[in-house]
Design an enzyme around this catalytic site. Structure first.
Site, PDB file in Angstrom:
ATOM      1  CG  HIS A  39      -1.993   1.068   1.125  1.00  0.00           C
ATOM      2  ND1 HIS A  39      -2.952   1.075   0.140  1.00  0.00           N
ATOM      3  CD2 HIS A  39      -2.241   2.168   1.873  1.00  0.00           C
ATOM      4  CE1 HIS A  39      -3.747   2.128   0.301  1.00  0.00           C
ATOM      5  NE2 HIS A  39      -3.327   2.808   1.345  1.00  0.00           N
ATOM      6  CE1 TYR A 104      -5.420  10.813  -3.161  1.00  0.00           C
ATOM      7  CE2 TYR A 104      -5.296   8.561  -2.377  1.00  0.00           C
ATOM      8  CZ  TYR A 104      -5.073   9.906  -2.182  1.00  0.00           C
ATOM      9  OH  TYR A 104      -4.502  10.327  -1.016  1.00  0.00           O
ATOM     10  CG  HIS A 188     -10.511   6.808  -1.508  1.00  0.00           C
ATOM     11  ND1 HIS A 188     -11.119   7.038  -0.294  1.00  0.00           N
ATOM     12  CD2 HIS A 188      -9.259   7.299  -1.397  1.00  0.00           C
ATOM     13  CE1 HIS A 188     -10.254   7.646   0.517  1.00  0.00           C
ATOM     14  NE2 HIS A 188      -9.128   7.821  -0.136  1.00  0.00           N
ATOM     15  NE  ARG A 191     -13.617   9.141   3.492  1.00  0.00           N
ATOM     16  CZ  ARG A 191     -12.536   8.457   3.868  1.00  0.00           C
ATOM     17  NH1 ARG A 191     -12.663   7.350   4.569  1.00  0.00           N
ATOM     18  NH2 ARG A 191     -11.328   8.886   3.553  1.00  0.00           N
ATOM     19  CG  HIS A 213      -8.042   3.550   1.748  1.00  0.00           C
ATOM     20  ND1 HIS A 213      -8.086   4.636   0.911  1.00  0.00           N
ATOM     21  CD2 HIS A 213      -6.732   3.295   1.968  1.00  0.00           C
ATOM     22  CE1 HIS A 213      -6.852   5.014   0.614  1.00  0.00           C
ATOM     23  NE2 HIS A 213      -6.008   4.222   1.236  1.00  0.00           N
ATOM     24  CD  GLU A 216      -6.556   5.233   7.465  1.00  0.00           C
ATOM     25  OE1 GLU A 216      -7.118   5.411   6.362  1.00  0.00           O
ATOM     26  OE2 GLU A 216      -5.429   5.668   7.729  1.00  0.00           O
ATOM     27  CG  HIS A 250      -5.812   1.435   6.697  1.00  0.00           C
ATOM     28  ND1 HIS A 250      -4.500   1.670   7.028  1.00  0.00           N
ATOM     29  CD2 HIS A 250      -6.097   2.296   5.685  1.00  0.00           C
ATOM     30  CE1 HIS A 250      -4.013   2.634   6.261  1.00  0.00           C
ATOM     31  NE2 HIS A 250      -4.952   3.029   5.435  1.00  0.00           N
ATOM     32  CG  ASP A 301      -1.107   4.551   4.046  1.00  0.00           C
ATOM     33  OD1 ASP A 301      -1.342   5.243   3.054  1.00  0.00           O
ATOM     34  OD2 ASP A 301      -1.929   4.417   4.977  1.00  0.00           O
TER      35      ASP A 301
HETATM   36 ZN   LIG Z   1      -3.950   4.712   1.867  1.00  0.00          ZN
END
Ligand SMILES: [Zn+2]
Length: 437
Positions: A39, A104, A188, A191, A213, A216, A250, A301
């Site tokens: 990641h 992204y 992503h 949400r 994701h 998290e 996560h 990350d």
């Molecule tokens: Zn991330």
């Protein structure tokens, strides 16, 4: 041990006790397979060390994200390549030979598409080529600002995609023919993408990695509960037809029932210990995930740490502090008394899957990647070979990997990247980004 790499950059033969042919290279120390960094957001490397001062009463994930967006809104393709090449050289030095880019950043700074929609993806692919690391590109579905906010915020304008755009990006990358580049997709978060869009993305996707994701932040869990009546992992397990392609990044806030549901599905998790610590996300239920046998990869990350030994150390130390026990991850009853070896073994196999490889590690048919340990490093000096992995994780060697091979070629020799000029270009990009000059 005689390791033979074929012209295709994969292990052709691995033979213990064989006599070395005259042309064989004798490696300078003990060998480990390379790990996958499962990641990464490469542009966030430009931010490492620069968000460690509190400038408001509340400093949490969400205020950090606002600051991170300021970099995301400024960076150009050239700067991204320079920052990412430095990062990738550091990841090689930290024992990773493959990195999964959860990508992204797609559009120009004003939110308009580039003439080539893959402009920023190519910047990352070029950077991976500069450093000599393998790259799994994961173009991201990102279409809304929250469960009840159907559009993006203005400061998210560079991220906008729909399912068709992600398919096109993925196909363009997969067909590029570039060496050491493969491609999957990402969502992503729940949400940031509506259920119907997620369904369109999955339709006819094929056997490629799917990263998301999830869970998290507790605020995200609360929002998901409010919007759907389910927690995020619970929602995914009951709506998304999870399987081994799926990587839940996560997965910090998970109940035992959610862990069991993921275990039944075959999906994996990607834990990012240093970033989760840096952002105050919380601690994953490591004993729960290990006990359930869920594949568990690691990721760096936001890149506040760029070496897997430090990620594994943080992963274990978080649990020791929480449970007031030692060697939480070890499983002597299963023949795994070494904490480091158990975590490394999990991260090795799960990382290969997360990057879309059927074979990964020191085995015939896998890509010819390896790490040569520097046993002259004072933290490894004079240790028995069977304790080197323990010391690598828990005795803090600064530069433990002397040489790093990717696909049969040296990407790092005697601690130095084989690609030149990387640090100078990085410094130039940093000066431009931060007006430091
Ligand atoms: Zn991330």
């Amino acid at each position: 041990m005689l390791l033979s790499a074929g012209d295709d950059g994969h292990w052709a033969d691995i033979r213990p006790g064989a006599a070395a042919p005259a042309q064989a290279e004798v490696l300078a120390g003990p060998v480990l397979p390379g790990l996958v960094d499962a990641h990464s957001h490469a542009f966030q490397r430009a931010f490492a060390g620069l968000s460690e001062r509190r400038d408001s009463a509340q400093d949490d994930f969400w205020s950090w994200r606002d600051r991170m967006y300021r970099v995301a809104l400024r960076i150009t393709p050239e700067q991204l390549r320079a920052v990412a090449a430095m990062l990738y050289a550091e990841l090689l030095r930290g024992g990773y030979t493959q990195v999964c880019e959860f990508h992204y950043l797609q559009h120009d700074v004003d939110g308009q598409p580039y003439a080539d929609p893959l402009a920023l993806s190519w910047a990352l692919a070029d950077a991976a080529g500069d450093a000599g690391i393998g790259l799994t590109m994961l173009p991201v579905l990102y279409e809304r600002a929250g469960f009840t906010r159907p559009t993006l915020r203005d400061d998210q304008r560079r991220f906008a995609t729909d399912a068709a755009a992600v398919h096109a990006l993925q196909r363009g990358l997969a067909r590029s023919g570039r060496p050491l580049l493969n491609a999957g997709v990402a969502i992503h978060s729940l949400r940031a993408a509506a259920p119907a869009s997620i369904a369109r993305l999955l339709d006819g996707l094929g056997e490629v990695p799917i990263h998301i994701h999830v869970a998290e932040q507790t605020a995200e869990v609360d929002d998901c509960l409010q919007a759907t009546g389910q927690r995020p992992i619970d929602w995914l397990a009951s709506h998304a037809d999870l399987d081994a392609r799926w990587q839940l990044v996560h997965a910090t806030h998970a109940t035992m029932a959610e862990i069991d549901a993921v275990a039944r599905s075959g999906a994996g998790v990607v834990i990012c210990p240093s970033t989760e610590g840096n952002l105050g996300d919380g601690l994953a239920d490591l004993p729960g995930w290990l006990q359930a046998g869920v594949p568990m990869a690691i990721g760096s990350d936001s890149h506040v740490t760029r070496a897997w030994p430090e990620e594994l150390r943080w992963l274990e130390y978080g649990q020791r502090l929480r449970l007031r026990q030692r060697n939480v991850s070890a499983a002597p009853a299963d023949g795994e008394p070494s904490t480091a070896a158990r975590l490394f073994g999990r991260a090795l196999s799960a990382g290969g899957t997360a990057a879309g490889f059927g074979r990964w590690g020191l085995s015939v048919g896998a890509r010819a990647d390896l790490l040569v340990l520097d046993t002259q490093d004072t933290n490894l000096l004079a240790l028995p070979v069977d304790r080197l992995l323990d010391a690598l994780v828990f005795s803090n060697p600064s530069q433990p990997f002397r040489d790093v091979m990717v696909a049969g070629r040296w990407a790092l020799r005697e601690h130095q990247p084989t690609g030149g000029g990387i640090a100078a270009r990085f410094a130039g990009a940093m000066h431009a980004l931060w007006d430091l000059a």
